[in-house]
Enzyme design. Structure first.
Site, PDB file in Angstrom:
ATOM      1  N   ASP A   1       0.701  -1.200  -0.317  1.00  0.00           N
ATOM      2  CA  ASP A   1       0.047  -0.294  -0.546  1.00  0.00           C
ATOM      3  C   ASP A   1       0.927   1.428   0.124  1.00  0.00           C
ATOM      4  OD1 ASP A   1      -3.107   0.419   1.678  1.00  0.00           O
ATOM      5  OD2 ASP A   1      -1.736   2.126   0.312  1.00  0.00           O
TER       6      ASP A   1
HETATM    7  C1  GLC Z   1      -4.058   4.226  -0.014  1.00  0.00           C
HETATM    8  C2  GLC Z   1      -5.351   2.992   0.315  1.00  0.00           C
HETATM    9  C3  GLC Z   1      -5.143   1.618  -0.827  1.00  0.00           C
HETATM   10  C4  GLC Z   1      -4.782   2.687  -2.182  1.00  0.00           C
HETATM   11  C5  GLC Z   1      -3.789   3.524  -2.455  1.00  0.00           C
HETATM   12  C6  GLC Z   1      -3.366   3.962  -3.511  1.00  0.00           C
HETATM   13  O1  GLC Z   1      -3.284   4.789   1.161  1.00  0.00           O
HETATM   14  O2  GLC Z   1      -5.310   2.597   1.213  1.00  0.00           O
HETATM   15  O3  GLC Z   1      -6.486   1.407  -0.777  1.00  0.00           O
HETATM   16  O4  GLC Z   1      -5.807   2.032  -3.637  1.00  0.00           O
HETATM   17  O5  GLC Z   1      -3.530   4.021  -1.171  1.00  0.00           O
HETATM   18  O6  GLC Z   1      -4.328   4.856  -3.419  1.00  0.00           O
END
Ligand code: GLC
Length: 735
Positions: free
Chosen positions: A272
């Site tokens: 993430d």
């Molecule tokens: C965010 C979220 C994740 C998302 C990623 C990209 O922090 O936790 O669900 O897909 O970043 O935006």
């Protein structure tokens, strides 16, 4: 069982590695053999942005970008990678396409409320058609986090509290996004997230610690990931949380032993956003370099925005802390996906395409139908709904004409200009008196309330749109108080004083505690942020052109203090039995004795406000007691449950019939109920139909005291009903 699984998974992987390589694997091997270590690490690097990444793309230092959706900008970055970098490896363009791209569908929690996998798959397919037309070929969806605490803002993005519903919705989305063939230009790689247990954050506070046993992981939190992995999900995202002190992004047991060795999954793992770097804050990594070492050795393939991989992996390899074998594993997974998506043959997007597909009439029609099916009728005193005889209605409330808020969280690319609000749609059906009453959901200014009440007295009925601004749910938006924000409850009470029928429509990203508001209205429709076409959908439901069929994907609480609360709980040794003494019944100077001796709250009692699976209709349904084809079954048998469902009302309507099962005694305690099947059944007034649920006994398996996944013979109960709290139990035995 665990050893057996690992052996089986390893054998599968060895077999796969020995099997004649398919065309893609040969291409990957050939390309990999020509790559320098620097170029390999470049593929593992994902950055957020567009044009400003052209130079890094030209140097082969970017494997993927996110958050750029302009086709010409995407093509510019892609051109740099394909035509200027030494090996011309195309870039994987990604975006959070969570519930629509331009045409916005109900938030995933609302889509789960449809209990209609087909419409969810259709929505995902449409999302992919629109997103790929802009150049996006990878979405960070579906979010599969089982969530039992509505204080957590990200319940909005998932399918609620039930593992079985989570599986059905997750598989539907993966199929919709990816279609039949990833090389199809409208195919978008799915990303199952957040692996794992993120929804169990203590206190419902986002990013907080989780304490989940292996057995709970396997019985509750893994099923949707395993099912979507088996359904062909191309990628997986690690979660921010730590489980019992181990951050998922550095959890080798999760990312290698389970995902690869046990499940034999061969997709691509991305972190993430900076979740690798956040292992420093967790206290798991000494520094960014250490976090990169841990993440790669745990099984991560691509690093989203920590910059740790691109900065340190060459050093780590030279120091022997990360093997080039691990790097090759990661890069293989990345290149395999790029070949499967056809990016080498077709790296660029047609910049004229999106204008032809965005907001297509059939897309808007599908979004409207999804919004219709996602709405849940919670109360309808005196059958006030549908308002099919009213001529003049008051429309009031901060969500009645809020085109941006109506789209809900994670709707980045939806344009509010295309949103049709309830006010606009109701004006097509009624003579509307429009009095906002409040400007936004947190608004406390009651200065126009007298005018609203006066307007209500002039109308045949009042419809009050309340709920949450989009920003109040989603990531990092946890709430400790789940009552309607601002003066919304007072607005409802004010309108009720006019003495006319009052319909409340709640548009929110989570289950709110709305018990006090129910007392001040005749009817309540709950619409988890319904998206672009929420207005026409709600207008059809209010007018009676459509009949509500939605069911709750999460338990609704009386008070946030009850969280976490979910239907599929264990019974405890002192289950509530109705003898409990409530706060107001305790005599003054009561003796120091226990009052109820069961698991309840003195103030709110035991039960929820509304149970999982609950939802009313304008019609009414009756279930005959289910009849089992066999009451004694072996582990290889199929349980066949026949029941007659009757529409006893005066509207053609759809009921979501649900099958719940309880394993009465297990080597570990088992939930009091578990959803095992559901089916949407549409019936004309007076019509009845015999419906059959088929459930292989093998699906009663669980991870038991010995951590073995198997069915334990014994006594079981089942219910067939319209929610998780209704129905008469029928016994059966597994031998
Ligand atoms: C965010 C979220 C994740 C998302 C990623 C990209 O922090 O936790 O669900 O897909 O970043 O935006």
């Amino acid at each position: 069982m665990k050893i057996r699984n690992i052996i089986l998974g390893t054998v599968m992987l060895i077999a796969a590695s020995c099997a004649p390589k398919n065309e893609t694997e040969r291409k990957v091997d050939e390309l990999l053999s020509r790559m320098t270590l620097r170029e390999k690490v470049g593929q593992m690097n994902q950055l957020s942005g567009g044009a400003w990444l052209v130079d890094q793309a030209a140097r082969g230092e970017v494997g993927s970008i996110l958050n750029c959706v302009d086709p010409s900008e995407i093509n510019a970055v892609q051109k740099a990678a394909v035509e200027q970098s030494r090996l011309g490896i195309p870039i994987l363009v990604s975006r959070d396409v969570i519930h629509g791209f331009r045409t916005i569908f109900p938030i995933p929690l609302g889509q789960a409320a449809t209990f209609d996998p087909a419409i969810v798959e259709q929505g995902a397919r449409i999302s992919a058609i629109e997103a790929t037309a802009s150049g996006v070929r990878w979405t960070f969806s579906p979010m599969l986090d089982v969530a039992r605490d509505p204080r957590w803002g990200r319940v909005a993005e998932g399918s609620g509290e039930d593992p079985y519903l989570d599986v059905q919705m997750g598989v539907a989305m993966v199929k919709g996004y990816q279609g039949a063939d990833l090389s199809d230009p409208t195919a978008m790689a799915a990303c199952i997230k957040h692996f794992v247990g993120y929804g169990a954050a203590e206190g419902g506070r986002d990013y907080n610690s989780t304490m989940i046993s292996e057995r709970s992981l396997r019985n509750t939190y893994f099923p949707a990931f395993k099912a979507t992995a088996e359904a062909g999900a191309a990628t997986l995202m690690t979660s921010f949380n730590e489980i019992d002190g181990i951050p998922s992004t550095g959890n080798r047991w999760l990312l290698k032993d389970v995902l690869r060795d046990e499940w034999g999954w061969d997709g691509m793992v991305v972190t993430d956003w900076n979740s690798a770097g956040e292992m420093i804050a967790h206290g798991f990594s000494r520094d960014l370099k250490h976090s990169a070492e841990q993440a790669i050795n745990a099984g991560v393939d691509m690093d989203m925005m920590s910059y740790g991989f691109i900065q340190y992996v060459e050093e780590l390899v030279k120091e022997g802390k990360v093997s080039e074998k691990e790097i090759d594993r990661a890069v293989r997974n990345i290149l395999k996906l790029k070949f499967e998506l056809g990016l080498f043959e077709n790296p660029y997007v047609d910049e004229t395409l999106s204008a032809k597909v965005d907001y297509a009439p059939e897309h808007l029609a599908a979004a409207k139908q999804a919004a219709v099916e996602s709405a849940i009728l919670l109360q309808n005193r005196n059958n006030v709904l549908p308002l099919d005889k009213a001529r003049t209605i008051l429309v009031t409330g901060p969500l009645a004409d809020a085109p941006y808020e109506q789209m809900g969280t994670w709707a980045f690319d939806g344009q509010k200009e295309y949103t049709v609000t309830p006010l606009a749609a109701l004006r097509e059906e009624y003579d509307v008196i429009w009095e906002p009453g409040l400007e936004y959901s947190r608004d406390k200014d009651k200065s126009s309330f007298a005018r609203v009440r006066a307007a209500a007295s002039r109308a045949d009925a009042a419809v009050v749109f309340v709920g949450e601004e989009a920003i109040l749910s989603g990531e990092a938006h946890s709430l400790s108080d789940l009552n309607l924000q601002g003066a919304q409850s007072e607005l409802i009470a004010e309108v009720a004083k006019a003495g006319k029928p009052v319909v409340v429509v709640v548009m929110a990203g989570r289950p709110l505690t709305i018990e006090r508001d129910l007392a001040n209205c005749d009817a309540m429709l709950y619409s988890f942020h319904p998206g672009t076409m929420g207005g026409p959908a709600l207008a059809d439901l209010i007018k009676g052109k459509a009949v509500p069929s939605g069911k709750l994907p999460m338990t609704f609480l009386r008070d946030a203090g009850q969280a976490p609360f979910y239907y599929n709980h264990n019974n405890t040794g002192r289950p509530c039995n109705g003898t409990e003494t409530l706060l107001e019944d305790i005599p003054v100077a009561a003796g120091q004795t226990s009052l109820g001796c069961t698991s309840y709250y003195l103030d709110t009692g035991y039960g929820p406000l509304f149970p999982f699976g609950y939802g009313l209709s304008y019609s009414s349904f009756e279930y005959d007691k289910p009849v089992l084809e066999k009451n004694v079954l072996g582990c290889d048998d199929v349980l066949r449950v026949n029941f007659t469902l009757r529409n006893t009302g005066k509207y053609e309507a759809t009921e979501v019939a649900q099958l719940y099962v309880q394993d009465l005694v297990g080597s570990v305690v088992r939930p009091v109920k578990e959803l095992k099947r559901f089916q949407r059944v549409s019936l004309a007034p007076g019509e009845s139909r015999t419906v059959t649920f088929e459930l292989p006994v093998g699906e009663l398996a669980f991870w038991n005291i010995d951590m073995k996944y198997l069915v334990e013979p014994g006594d079981f109960r089942l219910w067939v009903a319209g929610d998780s709290a209704s129905g008469d139990a029928v016994e059966f035995v597994v031998e």
